[in-house]
Design an enzyme around this catalytic site. Structure first.
Site, PDB file in Angstrom:
ATOM      1  N   CYS A 102       0.837  -1.204   0.000  1.00 38.25           N
ATOM      2  CA  CYS A 102       0.000   0.000   0.000  1.00 38.25           C
ATOM      3  C   CYS A 102       0.869   1.250   0.000  1.00 38.25           C
ATOM      4  CB  CYS A 102      -0.929   0.022   1.210  1.00 38.25           C
ATOM      5  SG  CYS A 102      -1.923   1.528   1.311  1.00 38.25           S
ATOM      6  N   GLY A 228      -7.805  -5.095  -9.852  1.00 39.23           N
ATOM      7  CA  GLY A 228      -8.184  -4.055  -8.911  1.00 39.23           C
ATOM      8  C   GLY A 228      -9.150  -3.075  -9.527  1.00 39.23           C
TER       9      GLY A 228
END
EC number: 1.3.1.-
Length: 330
Positions: A102, A228
């Site tokens: 992330c 995603g």
């Protein structure tokens, strides 16, 4: 046939990426229906779990119809991560995934997510400790490196495998890139082509057409694709990729009624799971893609994304059905 530990996940599986405020149970259910082979939860803070923070613990909800499902956690403190493993195990996931990718500042600033790419030894030792602390397969999601000058993903993947990681998903960008530019899949292919690697290597980043998924499989030789952003508001992407794999042809896009049915179900499931306020708010991000390509649609979309009451959003769906039921998507 790719396997995560003892779990068969199919020939070139399509995985739903863990996305904050996106990969919740309602959305995972829709993606699973349309062909996702493995789904992951939103990423969960280990510190939030051990403090019993409501938002973190709520993300532990998983359902039988989702399996195989992985719960993803992030953190940089060993004790917290090990405690979080024990908490996660009680939810009965099939997989525990560690987020080492992330790029968001509030995560990175604590040394977690992609922040740990500055300390590969810590990354490896955390993974090893977690593997030893659970009988569930542990997987890792990461990026190529911190920046272009520190890409050592072949070595990193090998070390993670050596301490017991059962699969690795690699986003083809560095942390510095965030989500800008194009994903570079060549270093991911280097990981896969390393003769010492025997765990599945999944690619992530810019898989936004069936052709790109084929390229990841056939040109780069990866074991699967993690999807995603292409799936946000468009859970049909998984079935479209699989149809293209099988036939070399594109499926017709979902009809207006299919889209309305999905949007209505999505909103209702979200309300049932997290309450009306959050359910309405967190489903908004999907509507642009649910209804992408319709001319003169701004008025309807604004009602969907500005209304705080579910009744008003459902009414907006009804208006769309009334005014656009015959619209044909290209």
């Amino acid at each position: 046939m790719a396997k995560i530990g003892n779990i068969d996940v199919g020939d070139f599986p399509l995985l739903l990426a863990p996305m904050e405020d996106v990969s919740d149970p309602p959305f995972r259910a829709l993606c699973k229906e349309h062909g996702a082979d493995v789904v992951y939860t939103e990423f969960i803070s280990s510190e939030g779990l051990i403090r019993d923070a409501a938002k973190s613990t709520m993300k532990l909800d998983i359902y039988e119809k989702e399996r195989p499902v992985g719960i993803q956690i992030f953190g940089a403190n060993l004790d917290s991560m090990l405690q979080s493993v024990e908490i996660v195990e009680k939810s009965g996931p099939d997989i525990i995934d560690i987020n080492f990718g992330c790029p968001v500042k509030k995560v990175v600033s604590k040394g977690a997510g992609a922040g740990i790419l500055k300390d590969i030894d810590l990354m490896v030792s955390l993974t090893e400790a977690m593997v030893k602390h659970t009988n569930l397969p542990v997987t890792v999601k990461t990026r190529l490196g911190w920046d272009n000058d520190s890409i050592k993903i072949v070595e990193v993947a090998e070390r993670l495998q050596d301490v017991g990681c059962k699969a690795i998903s690699i986003h083809g960008r560095t942390r510095v890139q965030m989500y800008k530019g194009e994903a570079n899949w060549a270093p991911i292919a280097e990981v896969k082509n390393n003769s010492r690697m025997h765990i599945p290597v999944f690619g992530n980043g810019d898989v936004d057409t069936p052709e790109r998924a084929v390229e990841m499989r056939d040109k780069f030789g990866l074991d699967g694709a993690m999807i995603g952003r292409a799936s946000i508001g468009y859970p049909w992407f998984f079935r479209e990729v699989k149809h293209y794999f099988e036939t070399g042809e594109h499926l017709p896009p979902p009809t207006m009624m299919e889209r309305l049915d999905a949007a209505r179900r999505h909103l209702q499931m979200a309300i049932d799971w997290k309450g009306e306020k959050l359910g309405v708010f967190e489903t908004r991000r999907h509507y642009t893609n649910y209804f992408k390509g319709i001319p003169h649609f701004k008025e309807y979309r604004m009602k969907m994304v500005t209304s705080d009451d579910a009744v008003d959003v459902f009414a907006a769906f009804d208006e769309v059905e009334r005014d656009f039921s015959d619209f044909q998507f290209a």
